[in-house]
Design an enzyme around this catalytic site. Sequence first.
Site, PDB file in Angstrom:
ATOM      1  N   ILE B 468       1.117  -0.774  -0.188  1.00 38.68           N
ATOM      2  CA  ILE B 468      -0.364  -0.315  -0.005  1.00 38.68           C
ATOM      3  C   ILE B 468       1.246   1.173  -0.096  1.00 38.68           C
ATOM      4  O   ILE B 468      -0.066   2.395   0.443  1.00 38.68           O
ATOM      5  CB  ILE B 468      -1.071  -0.451   1.563  1.00 38.68           C
ATOM      6  CG1 ILE B 468      -0.238  -0.206   2.222  1.00 38.68           C
ATOM      7  CG2 ILE B 468      -2.002  -0.780   1.258  1.00 38.68           C
ATOM      8  CD1 ILE B 468      -1.592   0.301   3.543  1.00 38.68           C
ATOM      9  N   SER B 510      -0.313  -3.251  10.850  1.00 31.25           N
ATOM     10  CA  SER B 510       1.833  -2.856  11.278  1.00 31.25           C
ATOM     11  C   SER B 510       1.532  -4.741  10.832  1.00 31.25           C
ATOM     12  O   SER B 510       2.419  -5.135  11.609  1.00 31.25           O
ATOM     13  CB  SER B 510       2.221  -2.303  12.058  1.00 31.25           C
ATOM     14  OG  SER B 510       2.210  -1.177  12.441  1.00 31.25           O
ATOM     15  N   THR B 513       4.534  -6.663   6.524  1.00 33.40           N
ATOM     16  CA  THR B 513       5.610  -7.616   6.773  1.00 33.40           C
ATOM     17  C   THR B 513       5.963  -9.018   8.182  1.00 33.40           C
ATOM     18  O   THR B 513       6.871  -9.697   7.738  1.00 33.40           O
ATOM     19  CB  THR B 513       7.186  -6.471   6.748  1.00 33.40           C
ATOM     20  OG1 THR B 513       7.342  -5.895   6.172  1.00 33.40           O
ATOM     21  CG2 THR B 513       8.549  -7.187   7.681  1.00 33.40           C
ATOM     22  N   LYS B 696       9.200  -7.323  13.330  1.00 32.01           N
ATOM     23  CA  LYS B 696       7.504  -6.824  13.491  1.00 32.01           C
ATOM     24  C   LYS B 696       7.312  -5.830  12.485  1.00 32.01           C
ATOM     25  O   LYS B 696       8.325  -4.983  12.398  1.00 32.01           O
ATOM     26  CB  LYS B 696       7.484  -6.104  15.293  1.00 32.01           C
ATOM     27  CG  LYS B 696       7.847  -7.047  16.689  1.00 32.01           C
ATOM     28  CD  LYS B 696       7.666  -6.315  17.781  1.00 32.01           C
ATOM     29  CE  LYS B 696       7.818  -7.366  18.417  1.00 32.01           C
ATOM     30  NZ  LYS B 696       8.544  -7.107  20.168  1.00 32.01           N
ATOM     31  N   GLY B 699       4.671   0.651   9.960  1.00 31.10           N
ATOM     32  CA  GLY B 699       3.923   0.856   9.960  1.00 31.10           C
ATOM     33  C   GLY B 699       3.195   2.297  10.996  1.00 31.10           C
ATOM     34  O   GLY B 699       3.071   3.482  10.977  1.00 31.10           O
ATOM     35  N   GLU B 700       2.243   1.506  11.805  1.00 30.92           N
ATOM     36  CA  GLU B 700       2.023   3.017  12.782  1.00 30.92           C
ATOM     37  C   GLU B 700       2.482   3.329  14.701  1.00 30.92           C
ATOM     38  O   GLU B 700       2.441   4.328  14.476  1.00 30.92           O
ATOM     39  CB  GLU B 700       0.906   1.605  13.554  1.00 30.92           C
ATOM     40  CG  GLU B 700      -0.325   1.521  12.270  1.00 30.92           C
ATOM     41  CD  GLU B 700      -1.100   0.116  12.971  1.00 30.92           C
ATOM     42  OE1 GLU B 700      -2.263   0.424  12.923  1.00 30.92           O
ATOM     43  OE2 GLU B 700      -1.232  -0.781  13.214  1.00 30.92           O
TER      44      GLU B 700
END
Lengths: 146, 754
Positions: B468, B510, B513, B696, B699-700
């Site tokens: 995204i 998140s 990955t 981990k 993204g967030e």
Amino acid sequence: MSDVLLTVNGQSYSAYAPVGMSLAQLLREELGFTGTKIACNEGHCGACTVQIDGVPVLSCITLAHNVTGEITTIEGLRDHPLIEAFVEADAVQCGFCTPGQVVSAAALVAATPDPTVDQIRHQMAGNICRCGTYPRIEEAIQKWRG
Amino acid sequence: MARLIRTEKEVEGRFEELWLVVEEDPLQQWPAGPQSVVGRPAVRQDAPERARGEARYTADIQLPGMLHTAVLRSPHAHARVKRIDLAPALALPGVRGALGPGEAQGLDEEAGFAGAPVAAVAADTFAQARAALAAIDVEWEQLEVVLDPDDAIARKQFTSDPVEYARGGFEQALAEADVVVEGTYRTAVVLHNSMETHQAVCDWVGDTLNVYISTQYIWGVRDAVAEALGIPGDKVRVVCEFMGGGFGAKNDPGEYTFIAAELAKRTRRPVHCALTRREENTAAGNRNATIQKLTVGARSDGTIVALGGEFTNAVGWSGWSAGTDGPMQMLYACDNVRTIRYGAKINTPPMKAFRAPGFVEGTFGLECLIDELAAKLDMDPLELRRKNYASANDGKPYSSKNLMQCYELAQKHWDRRDEVRARSDDTWKHGVGMASQIWYGGGGPPSYAWTRVTSDGRVSVITAMQDIGTGTRTAMAQIAAEELGVPLDRVEVVLGDSARGPYATLSAGSSTTPSVGPAVRAAAADVKRQIIEIAAQRHDLEERVIDIKDGMVVSADGNLSQPLEELVGLLEDAQILGKGARGPNPTGMSVLTFGVQVVEVAVDVETGEVRVERVAAAHDVGRIINPLGARSQVEGGIIQGIGHTLSEQRLMDMETGRILTTSLDAYRMPTIADVPEIVCEFVDEPDEHLTSLGSKGLGEPPIIPISAAIANAIRDATGADVHELPITREEMLRALREADEKARERQRESIGAR
């Protein structure tokens, strides 16, 4: 009169455009230049930026019938060193605003090959990137000549 | 042998149990730090086509005969369609189809907010479709409107039951505390505003529906559309190779997809349904407003003994009540915690997950409260945080936690305080603030990947995930290249097509990955094992002495050193195929991400202008796959968070419930001119317990602490406590006046005492 004659990326085009059609719509829907993105369609975000005679213009609020100069879209800038600079600096996340960013940046470096940070921020402030690649864009423009 | 197990899955703080088949033997964790490919900076593989405008987004799709759609939306915050006549619209030139309430999922007779979709028209051009909306004859019955969340709670009008949480004895601990700080914090509604608006193109080919959509979850769209249409899942093919941003708002299909699918069925033409920017700002989801009434009690040595909070999520007509109470329950060691969280159902546009939903808002409240406690105790805020460091999460050990190392990385930035404050003059006050972060982000099963090695030695990773814009495509290529022992430029990733790859998780929480990455590694290991078996037979060697390194098949004694393409080239057009799956998360452990940010601000005390000058971030998300892309995630999260903190606010008319900020000049997102210096560091320690990848998601986490860190820096600079987001000039000046009054009061008290 609904036919328009345009010069886009050095080639001439003749197209049917109803009165009131925006340049962005004409480029995308009639001429197939979909690299020019429409994100707000009211001149607030810069995703639709093209150059007319080297000057960045918001094509979504430019009437197709009013254009007299030579248009340059992202498709005409695909070999510009800025592309590689954007890639190397990681200045591309979702990428939807990126063509507009590159078109704006190309106009900047054409006029000012070594822009200061302030000049970059002034010129590029009209191009919104929701992913927040701005620090990378700044770096890409600073390093555009390699 | 396939093992069937029961395991737990988490997405954005919501847990569910699921059955899982585990096939692979676990792989050994790579050592910490940079490997040959993983852990080293890699430019995004798809950046050139995105930058050159060649990447084809949903917005760019033009199919032969494609129709365009406009959606009729309710002008009222709460109303029922008493009567609707689509015939005048259908009679107009260019109009090919129309739908009313009940004719597609999402088009309802009852409109619960101003902007709720009720009807749709498909025409040859968008202009024709939009013009036809005016011809639809609707009679509305207006219903009672509730816009105030407190009002909704008083009426027990909830989106879900209130969530209560308690450990220890909050009341007693608070009564025994030496110091108590209370505060009410408010956060405003903010909008995702992805650059590509929500949209889909639906095209029936035979009995199969092709859905081209800007989405964060192609497999979820496949299942939801199949269910809505009552057709098998494999009759829905969902395609999304490039998408222009989501941030949580594109986790599910939305009415535009169902409208396009139904109109495509009726008209037998491809149908495009896209939200305009103004619809996007009205009806495409938001981060809901919150009210947080918080209390902390501590001993005079700084030990936090009681934490309590009443959290109200002003959810809207639909959406869910996100975990605003999570940070209070999880961030600090505190034996006595009591929280209650309400989700108010009101006549406002729907909440949708937005980059760490709940925790962004809850961290603002909690981390401001903790700093106010530090001020009251006259204690260093970083010291206070270290002192109350949590060593387990509700009794569960962490799979890994390196927040203390984040604090160590932050120390040098924190130590700039005196230097920064010394820049202050009469007008501009400078200060430094910090905030910590806790969040999920471990991902989980199921997710799958396939690998294919062709006779030219090139590698494809095939998985039905999506990128995204976070760079997961490149991360997956790095993981496969590392495991297989080939240069990165030999690996391509095929993604974004539900019909051409195995299931992969949604790109939210998140999780891409940490969920898909281990599956990709397992698939690469599978194909590598097969190549080594082939090499052993071809060269009459034992498998255990053979390896693949930098694209060469090599033996331990150095006698064999053959290019991979030469070995597999023997097979001519044959292909070597591998498969891999994501295994379960460790049982009985809390999988969480951590971080801290230190912010330097300047505040003009005359005008209330706030400038963020520098942000230093230190995050712990396990192993970093691509340091270049990771830095971009941190910068992007921080910049979006600065917008939430200082300029972004969706405004609504409290009389009518209509949204006022529908354009991008009214809804003010950060531009390049608003960006501070950002310094980004990682602990980069693999999580040994989580997966063989040890990574981990990222993204967030970076958006979580920024608002509180800015507010705390403002307090450091000016002494003013800001309690509301966004910190507009009005709020800043209010907080400065309040601080002035408090200072004067203290002065009077001390004079009186003398």
